[in-house]
Write an enzyme that holds these catalytic residues in place. Sequence first.
Site: not given
Length: 98
Positions: A57, A13, A32, A21, A54
């Site tokens: 997140c 990540c 995106h 995380c 990940c």
Amino acid sequence: MSKITQAARGQPCQIRIMGVCNKNPETTVLAHYRLTGTCGMGMKPPDYLGAFCCSACHDVVDGRVDIGLSQDERDLLLAEGVMRTLVLLEKMGLIHWE
């Protein structure tokens, strides 16, 4: 599926929200950044505006999980992840800067 999207599989990540995380590369996808003018109804941003992210997140930066961050803070975390991902994509030979 683009080469950049495929490259996200198995990567660490790049958003790395402390305390969130999961650090599990098996859950990594391309998240995106929705930059005005690059996306809209039925149109995704280009893959070079994505971050290896990940699942934990991704839930936060997309607003599905609220940890008390503002939209601006979530945008900044994602933008920093995009920049770190761009460095990795260049090292992987998937993008080239002239």
